[in-house]
Design an enzyme around this catalytic site. Structure first.
Site, PDB file in Angstrom:
ATOM      1  N   SER A  47     -76.787 -21.763  40.030  1.00 41.92           N
ATOM      2  CA  SER A  47     -75.529 -22.348  39.564  1.00 41.92           C
ATOM      3  C   SER A  47     -74.323 -21.786  40.307  1.00 41.92           C
ATOM      4  O   SER A  47     -74.207 -20.571  40.515  1.00 41.92           O
ATOM      5  CB  SER A  47     -75.357 -22.101  38.067  1.00 41.92           C
ATOM      6  N   LEU A  48     -73.421 -22.690  40.682  1.00 44.66           N
ATOM      7  CA  LEU A  48     -72.161 -22.294  41.305  1.00 44.66           C
ATOM      8  C   LEU A  48     -71.012 -22.231  40.292  1.00 44.66           C
ATOM      9  O   LEU A  48     -69.877 -21.937  40.667  1.00 44.66           O
ATOM     10  CB  LEU A  48     -71.802 -23.275  42.421  1.00 44.66           C
ATOM     11  N   SER A  49     -71.307 -22.490  39.037  1.00 42.72           N
ATOM     12  CA  SER A  49     -70.254 -22.416  38.017  1.00 42.72           C
ATOM     13  C   SER A  49     -69.595 -21.038  37.958  1.00 42.72           C
ATOM     14  O   SER A  49     -68.369 -20.947  37.814  1.00 42.72           O
ATOM     15  CB  SER A  49     -70.821 -22.796  36.650  1.00 42.72           C
ATOM     16  N   LYS A 105     -78.173 -29.897  27.600  1.00 42.53           N
ATOM     17  CA  LYS A 105     -77.024 -30.746  27.297  1.00 42.53           C
ATOM     18  C   LYS A 105     -77.176 -31.503  25.975  1.00 42.53           C
ATOM     19  O   LYS A 105     -76.223 -31.624  25.210  1.00 42.53           O
ATOM     20  CB  LYS A 105     -76.767 -31.719  28.442  1.00 42.53           C
ATOM     21  N   ASP A 149     -68.664 -34.348  32.941  1.00 42.40           N
ATOM     22  CA  ASP A 149     -69.411 -34.954  34.051  1.00 42.40           C
ATOM     23  C   ASP A 149     -68.815 -36.307  34.445  1.00 42.40           C
ATOM     24  O   ASP A 149     -68.830 -36.683  35.617  1.00 42.40           O
ATOM     25  CB  ASP A 149     -70.879 -35.144  33.676  1.00 42.40           C
ATOM     26  N   GLY A 199     -79.292 -37.616  31.782  1.00 41.93           N
ATOM     27  CA  GLY A 199     -77.960 -37.446  31.217  1.00 41.93           C
ATOM     28  C   GLY A 199     -76.851 -37.676  32.219  1.00 41.93           C
ATOM     29  O   GLY A 199     -75.813 -38.255  31.882  1.00 41.93           O
TER      30      GLY A 199
END
Length: 269
Positions: A15-17, A66, A102, A128
């Site tokens: 993850s780049l979050s 999610k 999103d 999703g």
């Protein structure tokens, strides 16, 4: 008391979050804020959230959590209710509010690629993110969306969203669809399916957003470019959805330039 936030999902090491959120907090002067990456599955999400103290202010939520996040929330924005999925949880009095950024990510990525309006579009895949893409395409004026999937039984969710938005959905399998004719296409197909989507017949002038961002150009992006089309990088979706998350979690305007600089440094294009 220090404020804490994190991204939840499995796998999560890619993850780049954390890159985006930590850069944002630093630029905003939120020196007492931290942002972590927590590896957990959907079944573990309620257990984690039940035991958290007030210092936890919000979460980015990725697969496979999610739907569980949307179900757990005590409050919900209209988008998570429509999609049945939340990619953001924000602390509110007495619980958590579900949000879904999103849609903004997909919409901004397409608009910055020059898509101001579209009538006929296509979505590859039916998870999703595909449902979020359906909302983004409808907001750009789409009246007909081709939903191309491996198994038609999995398309019910995205078709339900399109129906609710009064957009005509036409479902087909990859085997039935050697050519994707829509001028604007959003692919939500995971890396394991890249051979299939890259092998479709692509045309000059098409704009194709591949929500994947690792290993760019993806086989799909390379095939679209070779055909004279315009591939759109999945990093743009990640970036713009994260800017909204930062604003929701911190209550401050997202520092766009600082976040973009951090992302470009982590993943040079």
């Amino acid at each position: 008391m220090a404020e804490r936030a994190a991204v939840l999902g499995r796998p999560i090491t890619h993850s780049l979050s954390p890159v985006l959120h930590r850069a944002a907090y630093a630029a905003l002067g939120l020196t007492d804020w931290t942002y972590e990456a927590l590896d957990l599955g959907a079944d573990e999400l309620p257990v984690l959230l039940d035991g958290l103290s007030e210092e936890w202010r919000g979460f980015s939520v990725t697969m496979p959590c999610k739907q569980a996040a949307a179900a757990y929330a005590t409050e919900s924005d209209p988008l998570p209710r429509l999609l049945g999925a939340a990619n953001t949880l924000v602390r509110v009095p007495g619980g958590w509010r579900a949000e879904n950024t999103d849609v903004t990510g997909v919409g901004m990525a397409l608009q910055l690629a020059g898509v101001e309006q579209v009538g006929h579009a296509a979505i590859l895949g039916a998870g999703g993110t595909a449902s979020a893409a359906a909302v983004a395409l409808a907001s750009l004026g789409a009246h007909t969306v081709d939903v191309v999937v491996r198994d038609p039984s999995r398309a019910a969710g995205v078709v339900g969203v399109l129906d609710a938005l009064e957009v005509t959905a036409r479902v087909a399998t990859f085997a039935q669809t050697p050519e994707v004719a829509a001028p604007v296409v959003v692919s939500t197909v995971p890396a394991a399916g890249q051979t299939t989507v890259a092998g479709l017949y692509w045309q000059a002038g098409q704009t194709v957003l591949d929500v994947l961002y690792a290993g760019w150009p993806t086989p799909l992006a390379a095939a679209v470019q070779a055909a004279g089309g315009q591939p759109v990088h999945g990093l743009d979706v990640l970036f713009w959805q994260a800017t909204v998350q930062v604003e929701l979690i911190t209550g401050r305007p997202a520092p766009i330039e600082a976040m973009r600089t951090a992302l470009d440094a982590a993943v040079p294009r």
